[in-house]
Design a protein around this motif. Structure first.
Motif, PDB file in Angstrom:
ATOM      1  N   VAL A 112       0.852  -1.187   0.000  1.00  0.00           N
ATOM      2  CA  VAL A 112       0.000   0.000   0.000  1.00  0.00           C
ATOM      3  C   VAL A 112       0.885   1.234   0.000  1.00  0.00           C
ATOM      4  O   VAL A 112       1.735   1.399   0.886  1.00  0.00           O
ATOM      5  N   ALA A 113       0.703   2.125  -0.952  1.00  0.00           N
ATOM      6  CA  ALA A 113       1.526   3.322  -1.068  1.00  0.00           C
ATOM      7  C   ALA A 113       1.280   4.250   0.115  1.00  0.00           C
ATOM      8  O   ALA A 113       0.178   4.308   0.667  1.00  0.00           O
ATOM      9  N   ALA A 114       2.319   4.966   0.495  1.00  0.00           N
ATOM     10  CA  ALA A 114       2.181   5.954   1.562  1.00  0.00           C
ATOM     11  C   ALA A 114       1.249   7.071   1.107  1.00  0.00           C
ATOM     12  O   ALA A 114       1.124   7.357  -0.086  1.00  0.00           O
ATOM     13  N   ALA A 115       0.589   7.697   2.074  1.00  0.00           N
ATOM     14  CA  ALA A 115      -0.316   8.796   1.764  1.00  0.00           C
ATOM     15  C   ALA A 115       0.461   9.930   1.100  1.00  0.00           C
ATOM     16  O   ALA A 115       1.589  10.237   1.486  1.00  0.00           O
ATOM     17  N   PRO A 116      -0.104  10.553   0.078  1.00  0.00           N
ATOM     18  CA  PRO A 116       0.603  11.646  -0.605  1.00  0.00           C
ATOM     19  C   PRO A 116       0.823  12.826   0.340  1.00  0.00           C
ATOM     20  O   PRO A 116      -0.003  13.102   1.207  1.00  0.00           O
ATOM     21  N   ARG A 117       1.951  13.524   0.178  1.00  0.00           N
ATOM     22  CA  ARG A 117       2.254  14.692   0.995  1.00  0.00           C
ATOM     23  C   ARG A 117       1.993  15.945   0.178  1.00  0.00           C
ATOM     24  O   ARG A 117       2.205  15.972  -1.027  1.00  0.00           O
ATOM     25  N   SER A 118       1.558  16.977   0.853  1.00  0.00           N
ATOM     26  CA  SER A 118       1.295  18.243   0.172  1.00  0.00           C
ATOM     27  C   SER A 118       2.472  19.201   0.317  1.00  0.00           C
ATOM     28  O   SER A 118       2.343  20.375   0.031  1.00  0.00           O
ATOM     29  N   PHE A 119       3.612  18.691   0.767  1.00  0.00           N
ATOM     30  CA  PHE A 119       4.803  19.515   0.864  1.00  0.00           C
ATOM     31  C   PHE A 119       5.995  18.697   0.386  1.00  0.00           C
ATOM     32  O   PHE A 119       5.961  17.478   0.377  1.00  0.00           O
ATOM     33  N   GLU A 120       7.051  19.399  -0.020  1.00  0.00           N
ATOM     34  CA  GLU A 120       8.223  18.731  -0.579  1.00  0.00           C
ATOM     35  C   GLU A 120       9.398  18.693   0.382  1.00  0.00           C
ATOM     36  O   GLU A 120      10.247  17.815   0.286  1.00  0.00           O
ATOM     37  N   ARG A 121       9.478  19.666   1.275  1.00  0.00           N
ATOM     38  CA  ARG A 121      10.594  19.671   2.221  1.00  0.00           C
ATOM     39  C   ARG A 121      10.175  20.318   3.528  1.00  0.00           C
ATOM     40  O   ARG A 121       9.147  21.003   3.602  1.00  0.00           O
ATOM     41  N   VAL A 122      10.996  20.078   4.547  1.00  0.00           N
ATOM     42  CA  VAL A 122      10.738  20.609   5.886  1.00  0.00           C
ATOM     43  C   VAL A 122      11.951  21.425   6.314  1.00  0.00           C
ATOM     44  O   VAL A 122      13.091  20.960   6.233  1.00  0.00           O
ATOM     45  N   VAL A 123      11.710  22.643   6.781  1.00  0.00           N
ATOM     46  CA  VAL A 123      12.777  23.495   7.300  1.00  0.00           C
ATOM     47  C   VAL A 123      12.583  23.641   8.807  1.00  0.00           C
ATOM     48  O   VAL A 123      11.498  24.001   9.277  1.00  0.00           O
ATOM     49  N   ASP A 124      13.633  23.338   9.551  1.00  0.00           N
ATOM     50  CA  ASP A 124      13.596  23.470  11.004  1.00  0.00           C
ATOM     51  C   ASP A 124      13.848  24.930  11.366  1.00  0.00           C
ATOM     52  O   ASP A 124      14.899  25.490  11.046  1.00  0.00           O
ATOM     53  N   LEU A 125      12.898  25.544  12.035  1.00  0.00           N
ATOM     54  CA  LEU A 125      12.999  26.953  12.429  1.00  0.00           C
ATOM     55  C   LEU A 125      13.386  27.103  13.896  1.00  0.00           C
ATOM     56  O   LEU A 125      13.140  28.142  14.505  1.00  0.00           O
ATOM     57  N   THR A 126      14.028  26.085  14.446  1.00  0.00           N
ATOM     58  CA  THR A 126      14.296  26.020  15.874  1.00  0.00           C
ATOM     59  C   THR A 126      15.792  26.083  16.163  1.00  0.00           C
ATOM     60  O   THR A 126      16.574  25.348  15.576  1.00  0.00           O
ATOM     61  N   VAL A 142      13.165  32.707  16.637  1.00  0.00           N
ATOM     62  CA  VAL A 142      12.926  31.788  15.525  1.00  0.00           C
ATOM     63  C   VAL A 142      14.186  31.731  14.650  1.00  0.00           C
ATOM     64  O   VAL A 142      14.841  32.751  14.423  1.00  0.00           O
ATOM     65  N   ALA A 143      14.524  30.562  14.172  1.00  0.00           N
ATOM     66  CA  ALA A 143      15.728  30.359  13.354  1.00  0.00           C
ATOM     67  C   ALA A 143      15.358  30.134  11.886  1.00  0.00           C
ATOM     68  O   ALA A 143      14.226  29.765  11.561  1.00  0.00           O
ATOM     69  N   ASN A 144      16.324  30.387  11.001  1.00  0.00           N
ATOM     70  CA  ASN A 144      16.272  29.967   9.593  1.00  0.00           C
ATOM     71  C   ASN A 144      15.128  30.556   8.775  1.00  0.00           C
ATOM     72  O   ASN A 144      14.688  29.943   7.792  1.00  0.00           O
ATOM     73  N   LEU A 145      14.669  31.738   9.122  1.00  0.00           N
ATOM     74  CA  LEU A 145      13.610  32.354   8.336  1.00  0.00           C
ATOM     75  C   LEU A 145      14.092  32.745   6.936  1.00  0.00           C
ATOM     76  O   LEU A 145      13.272  32.959   6.029  1.00  0.00           O
ATOM     77  N   ASP A 146      15.408  32.813   6.750  1.00  0.00           N
ATOM     78  CA  ASP A 146      15.950  33.091   5.422  1.00  0.00           C
ATOM     79  C   ASP A 146      15.853  31.878   4.495  1.00  0.00           C
ATOM     80  O   ASP A 146      16.112  31.987   3.289  1.00  0.00           O
ATOM     81  N   LYS A 147      15.459  30.725   5.029  1.00  0.00           N
ATOM     82  CA  LYS A 147      15.397  29.491   4.248  1.00  0.00           C
ATOM     83  C   LYS A 147      13.970  29.119   3.832  1.00  0.00           C
ATOM     84  O   LYS A 147      13.750  28.045   3.262  1.00  0.00           O
ATOM     85  N   VAL A 148      13.018  29.980   4.135  1.00  0.00           N
ATOM     86  CA  VAL A 148      11.627  29.711   3.749  1.00  0.00           C
ATOM     87  C   VAL A 148      11.132  30.835   2.852  1.00  0.00           C
ATOM     88  O   VAL A 148      11.605  31.967   2.940  1.00  0.00           O
ATOM     89  N   PRO A 149      10.177  30.545   1.972  1.00  0.00           N
ATOM     90  CA  PRO A 149       9.668  31.589   1.074  1.00  0.00           C
ATOM     91  C   PRO A 149       8.831  32.616   1.818  1.00  0.00           C
ATOM     92  O   PRO A 149       8.335  32.356   2.920  1.00  0.00           O
ATOM     93  N   ALA A 150       8.662  33.765   1.202  1.00  0.00           N
ATOM     94  CA  ALA A 150       7.859  34.826   1.811  1.00  0.00           C
ATOM     95  C   ALA A 150       6.413  34.379   1.999  1.00  0.00           C
ATOM     96  O   ALA A 150       5.745  34.791   2.959  1.00  0.00           O
ATOM     97  N   ALA A 151       5.930  33.547   1.084  1.00  0.00           N
ATOM     98  CA  ALA A 151       4.542  33.074   1.146  1.00  0.00           C
ATOM     99  C   ALA A 151       4.489  31.622   0.707  1.00  0.00           C
ATOM    100  O   ALA A 151       5.341  31.148  -0.036  1.00  0.00           O
ATOM    101  N   GLY A 152       3.472  30.911   1.188  1.00  0.00           N
ATOM    102  CA  GLY A 152       3.217  29.554   0.720  1.00  0.00           C
ATOM    103  C   GLY A 152       3.597  28.440   1.659  1.00  0.00           C
ATOM    104  O   GLY A 152       3.174  27.303   1.460  1.00  0.00           O
ATOM    105  N   ALA A 153       4.387  28.710   2.691  1.00  0.00           N
ATOM    106  CA  ALA A 153       4.773  27.662   3.632  1.00  0.00           C
ATOM    107  C   ALA A 153       3.705  27.488   4.708  1.00  0.00           C
ATOM    108  O   ALA A 153       2.894  28.380   4.969  1.00  0.00           O
ATOM    109  N   THR A 154       3.721  26.315   5.332  1.00  0.00           N
ATOM    110  CA  THR A 154       2.847  26.034   6.472  1.00  0.00           C
ATOM    111  C   THR A 154       3.712  25.880   7.715  1.00  0.00           C
ATOM    112  O   THR A 154       4.711  25.160   7.698  1.00  0.00           O
TER     113      THR A 154
END
Length: 280
Positions: free
Chosen positions: A45-59, A246-258
């Motif tokens: 059984v295939a894993a459930a599809p993800r609606s995101f491609e990568r994860v950025v740790d902001l910690t 908060v860390a690494n805000l330079d690694k996320v887009p201005a809009a579109g992230a969750t």
């Protein structure tokens, strides 16, 4: 008796059909029985599809040396058990609520209000809007994110998403480990210097937009020289939360992230260290 892989395939078929287990077998018992009699190969059984491609740790990693308002250490760890001696490892923590990357709960600046365990879980997974003021903050360590900065963001990316967190990217996040003294910015008179969010901007967000959280890559929602913490006093008693360091805000887009806020559920806590993740 169902052959190997039979039930997995049946469950997968039910899931694709949108049926509950009872509904599936109630409606299709004969078909399921016939299917069970056939020899089938094991089904993957295939894993459930993800609606995101990568994860950025902001910690930021929290250590006893992490900078804070009241100096270090903000966390102390004492060995309770050692693997070689006891067969397992364990430590006791002594921790300041508002240490490292952390959340301010509404009760932090109000006589009554939500403490950490009262914050609804569905307000901790929200759209993230990142306002980049790094160039301005580099020129002025006491810079205040303004309503004009918010309007400029909306002119490029559209209206702030409903229920979002607005984050100030000042460029201060990297200083927490690279240059802690500049991160705090304490001068010879004891005054701190780092960017924050203008009270007027916080008021506008409360009145004109549907925003649940504020976030900064500095020590405080208010800028360093503040003595009345007016942004805190406006924002938190309104039932909103704030994120600091908060860390690494330079690694996320201005809009579109969750944004996902991993918040420990501690009774009566006015704040708590968090693990922040941006899903992109």
């Amino acid at each position: 008796m169902c052959v190997q892989g039979c039930m997995e395939a049946v469950r997968a078929t039910a899931a694709r059909a949108g049926l509950s287990r009872r509904g599936f077998f109630g409606r299709a018992g004969a078909a399921a029985a016939g299917f069970a009699a056939m020899a089938v190969e094991p089904t993957v059984v295939a894993a459930a599809p993800r609606s995101f491609e990568r994860v950025v740790d902001l910690t930021h990693t929290l250590t006893p040396a992490f900078p804070g308002f009241f100096g270090a250490p903000l966390i102390e760890l004492e060995r309770r058990a050692d693997f070689r001696k006891d067969g397992y490892n364990m430590q006791d923590w002594r921790l300041t609520e508002h240490a490292g990357t952390h959340l301010d709960a509404p009760i932090h600046f109000a006589e009554t209000g939500a403490s950490v365990e009262d914050i609804p879980a569905d307000t901790l997974v929200v759209p993230l809007a990142v306002i980049d003021v790094a160039e301005k903050a580099d020129a002025d360590a006491d810079y205040l994110l303004s309503r004009d900065d918010l309007v400029a963001w909306e002119s490029r990316h559209g209206r702030l998403p409903a229920g979002c967190c607005v984050a100030m990217h000042s460029g201060w996040g990297r200083l927490a480990t690279e240059d802690p003294a500049r991160f705090v910015g304490r001068d010879v008179d004891g005054t701190l210097h780092f960017p924050g969010i203008a009270p007027e901007a916080a008021t506008w967000l409360l009145k004109e937009r549907d925003v649940i959280g504020l976030a900064v890559d500095t020590l405080s929602l208010d800028h360093g020289p503040s003595s009345d913490f007016k942004t805190h006093a406006i924002w938190l008693p309104a039932g909103r939360w704030g994120l600091e360091n908060v860390a690494n805000l330079d690694k996320v887009p201005a809009a579109g992230a969750t944004l996902v806020v991993g918040l420990p559920k501690v009774k009566d806590a006015t704040g708590a260290p968090v693990r922040l993740l941006a899903l992109i």
